[in-house]
Design an enzyme around this catalytic site. Structure first.
Site, PDB file in Angstrom:
ATOM      1  N   GLY A 219      42.783  36.048  36.246  1.00 48.94           N
ATOM      2  CA  GLY A 219      42.851  36.047  34.789  1.00 48.94           C
ATOM      3  C   GLY A 219      42.832  37.479  34.320  1.00 48.94           C
ATOM      4  O   GLY A 219      43.657  38.281  34.755  1.00 48.94           O
ATOM      5  N   GLU A 220      41.854  37.822  33.512  1.00 45.17           N
ATOM      6  CA  GLU A 220      41.751  39.197  33.009  1.00 45.17           C
ATOM      7  C   GLU A 220      40.302  39.647  33.211  1.00 45.17           C
ATOM      8  O   GLU A 220      39.394  39.134  32.573  1.00 45.17           O
ATOM      9  CB  GLU A 220      42.171  39.218  31.532  1.00 45.17           C
ATOM     10  CG  GLU A 220      42.072  40.572  30.883  1.00 45.17           C
ATOM     11  CD  GLU A 220      42.705  41.684  31.704  1.00 45.17           C
ATOM     12  OE1 GLU A 220      43.892  41.587  32.058  1.00 45.17           O
ATOM     13  OE2 GLU A 220      41.983  42.651  32.018  1.00 45.17           O
ATOM     14  N   SER A 221      40.144  40.621  34.118  1.00 49.22           N
ATOM     15  CA  SER A 221      38.786  41.007  34.520  1.00 49.22           C
ATOM     16  C   SER A 221      37.986  41.611  33.370  1.00 49.22           C
ATOM     17  O   SER A 221      36.768  41.406  33.288  1.00 49.22           O
ATOM     18  CB  SER A 221      38.848  41.978  35.694  1.00 49.22           C
ATOM     19  OG  SER A 221      39.587  43.134  35.349  1.00 49.22           O
TER      20      SER A 221
ATOM     21  N   CYS B  94      42.267  38.010  42.612  1.00 55.10           N
ATOM     22  CA  CYS B  94      42.890  38.906  41.629  1.00 55.10           C
ATOM     23  C   CYS B  94      41.843  39.465  40.667  1.00 55.10           C
ATOM     24  O   CYS B  94      41.037  40.302  41.058  1.00 55.10           O
ATOM     25  CB  CYS B  94      44.047  38.193  40.941  1.00 55.10           C
ATOM     26  SG  CYS B  94      45.196  39.370  40.189  1.00 55.10           S
TER      27      CYS B  94
ATOM     28  N   ARG C  62      42.893  48.612  39.652  1.00 56.09           N
ATOM     29  CA  ARG C  62      43.413  47.552  38.795  1.00 56.09           C
ATOM     30  C   ARG C  62      44.898  47.743  38.554  1.00 56.09           C
ATOM     31  O   ARG C  62      45.358  48.867  38.420  1.00 56.09           O
ATOM     32  CB  ARG C  62      42.697  47.650  37.448  1.00 56.09           C
ATOM     33  CG  ARG C  62      42.018  46.393  37.028  1.00 56.09           C
ATOM     34  CD  ARG C  62      41.312  46.628  35.722  1.00 56.09           C
ATOM     35  NE  ARG C  62      41.918  45.835  34.678  1.00 56.09           N
ATOM     36  CZ  ARG C  62      42.192  46.297  33.467  1.00 56.09           C
ATOM     37  NH1 ARG C  62      41.952  47.538  33.149  1.00 56.09           N
ATOM     38  NH2 ARG C  62      42.728  45.498  32.583  1.00 56.09           N
TER      39      ARG C  62
ATOM     40  N   ILE D 231      50.169  38.794  40.781  1.00 58.32           N
ATOM     41  CA  ILE D 231      50.458  38.922  39.340  1.00 58.32           C
ATOM     42  C   ILE D 231      49.601  40.055  38.766  1.00 58.32           C
ATOM     43  O   ILE D 231      48.388  39.917  38.652  1.00 58.32           O
ATOM     44  CB  ILE D 231      50.152  37.595  38.593  1.00 58.32           C
ATOM     45  CG1 ILE D 231      50.905  36.415  39.223  1.00 58.32           C
ATOM     46  CG2 ILE D 231      50.508  37.730  37.106  1.00 58.32           C
ATOM     47  CD1 ILE D 231      50.426  35.047  38.775  1.00 58.32           C
ATOM     48  N   ARG D 232      50.242  41.165  38.460  1.00 57.89           N
ATOM     49  CA  ARG D 232      49.498  42.350  37.981  1.00 57.89           C
ATOM     50  C   ARG D 232      48.215  42.550  38.799  1.00 57.89           C
ATOM     51  O   ARG D 232      47.105  42.657  38.267  1.00 57.89           O
ATOM     52  CB  ARG D 232      49.180  42.238  36.484  1.00 57.89           C
ATOM     53  CG  ARG D 232      50.443  42.346  35.618  1.00 57.89           C
ATOM     54  CD  ARG D 232      50.180  42.327  34.137  1.00 57.89           C
ATOM     55  NE  ARG D 232      49.356  43.451  33.676  1.00 57.89           N
ATOM     56  CZ  ARG D 232      49.781  44.715  33.600  1.00 57.89           C
ATOM     57  NH1 ARG D 232      50.994  45.042  33.987  1.00 57.89           N
ATOM     58  NH2 ARG D 232      48.995  45.655  33.151  1.00 57.89           N
TER      59      ARG D 232
ATOM     60  N   HIS E 125      46.936  35.147  44.520  1.00 62.53           N
ATOM     61  CA  HIS E 125      46.435  33.885  43.966  1.00 62.53           C
ATOM     62  C   HIS E 125      46.713  32.720  44.912  1.00 62.53           C
ATOM     63  O   HIS E 125      47.697  32.009  44.716  1.00 62.53           O
ATOM     64  CB  HIS E 125      47.146  33.587  42.639  1.00 62.53           C
ATOM     65  CG  HIS E 125      46.817  34.539  41.533  1.00 62.53           C
ATOM     66  ND1 HIS E 125      45.753  34.363  40.688  1.00 62.53           N
ATOM     67  CD2 HIS E 125      47.417  35.686  41.141  1.00 62.53           C
ATOM     68  CE1 HIS E 125      45.706  35.348  39.813  1.00 62.53           C
ATOM     69  NE2 HIS E 125      46.713  36.169  40.067  1.00 62.53           N
TER      70      HIS E 125
ATOM     71  N   GLU F 184      45.362  30.013  44.851  1.00 62.63           N
ATOM     72  CA  GLU F 184      45.219  28.792  44.038  1.00 62.63           C
ATOM     73  C   GLU F 184      46.525  28.421  43.352  1.00 62.63           C
ATOM     74  O   GLU F 184      46.664  27.326  42.828  1.00 62.63           O
ATOM     75  CB  GLU F 184      44.092  28.971  43.002  1.00 62.63           C
ATOM     76  CG  GLU F 184      44.397  29.905  41.824  1.00 62.63           C
ATOM     77  CD  GLU F 184      44.218  31.381  42.156  1.00 62.63           C
ATOM     78  OE1 GLU F 184      44.178  31.749  43.349  1.00 62.63           O
ATOM     79  OE2 GLU F 184      44.149  32.179  41.191  1.00 62.63           O
TER      80      GLU F 184
END
Ligand code: GLN
Length: 191
Positions: A48-50, A80, A109, A137-138, A173, A175
């Site tokens: 997601g977004e850390s 991630c 990051r 993903i990023r 990922h 998942e």
């Protein structure tokens, strides 16, 4: 007692982790409060977004309880953004970005972002027979590892899957790829 693995459910791809664990026949539950954290045997920190997750961990008063449980030996698996949360040190983090920590690594990051934002590849992973279909993903990569850290996979010359005792982290990922084998590795580690 059957295992229950929690998935931190403040933000990110929570459902995908719950589904992957459930498909493996493991009890999976979402974790948003300290009382829910107490009830699980292990935890998954999703992608997601850390920066957002770190802020929400503070807001939900989960950061310190999570740190304590991880220091106390609770197994954790970060993917991630979750890898960033587990890392002791972050480069290119947001101003004042906090982590849960425990994993003796330095991650960068959005490291691949400067080359290519998102990509998929088949990646050999130590402990898994055939390559894993890995979705990046990023994604962060790992730039420094402490002596207790085992590198399980590399991409672009950098570690992207690491294990340190009860902690597992991947830049990609598992998942999302529909392949439960990395989660299986984690479940084995929990058992
Ligand atoms: N770039 C995100 C971060 O810094 C991680 C991206 C992801 O989890 N797919 O948290």
């Amino acid at each position: 007692m059957p295992l229950t693995i929690g998935v931190l459910a403040l933000q990110g791809d929570v459902r995908e982790h719950v589904r992957t664990l459930t498909d493996l026949g493991v009890g999976a539950t979402t974790v948003r409060r300290a009382s829910e954290l107490e009830a699980v045997d292990a935890i998954v920190l999703p992608g997601g977004e850390s920066t957002t997750m770190a802020k929400l961990l503070r807001t939900f008063e989960l950061l310190d309880p999570l740190r304590k449980r991880i220091q106390g030996g609770m197994p954790a698996f970060g993917t991630c953004a979750g890898m960033i949360l587990l890392a002791d040190h972050v480069r290119d983090g947001a101003e004042g970005q906090e982590t849960v920590g425990g994993l003796d690594v330095t991650v960068r990051r959005n490291a691949f972002g400067r080359q290519v934002d998102s990509f998929e590849t088949d990646l050999p992973v130590t402990g898994i027979d055939a390559p894993v279909h890995a979705v990046f993903i990023r994604a962060p990569w790992v730039e420094e590892v402490g002596p207790g850290v085992e590198v399980l996979a590399e991409a672009a010359g950098h570690p992207v899957a690491v294990r340190q005792g009860h902690l597992l982290a991947t830049s990609f990922h598992p998942e999302v790829g529909g392949d439960g084998r990395v989660h299986e590795l984690f479940v084995d580690l929990v058992r």
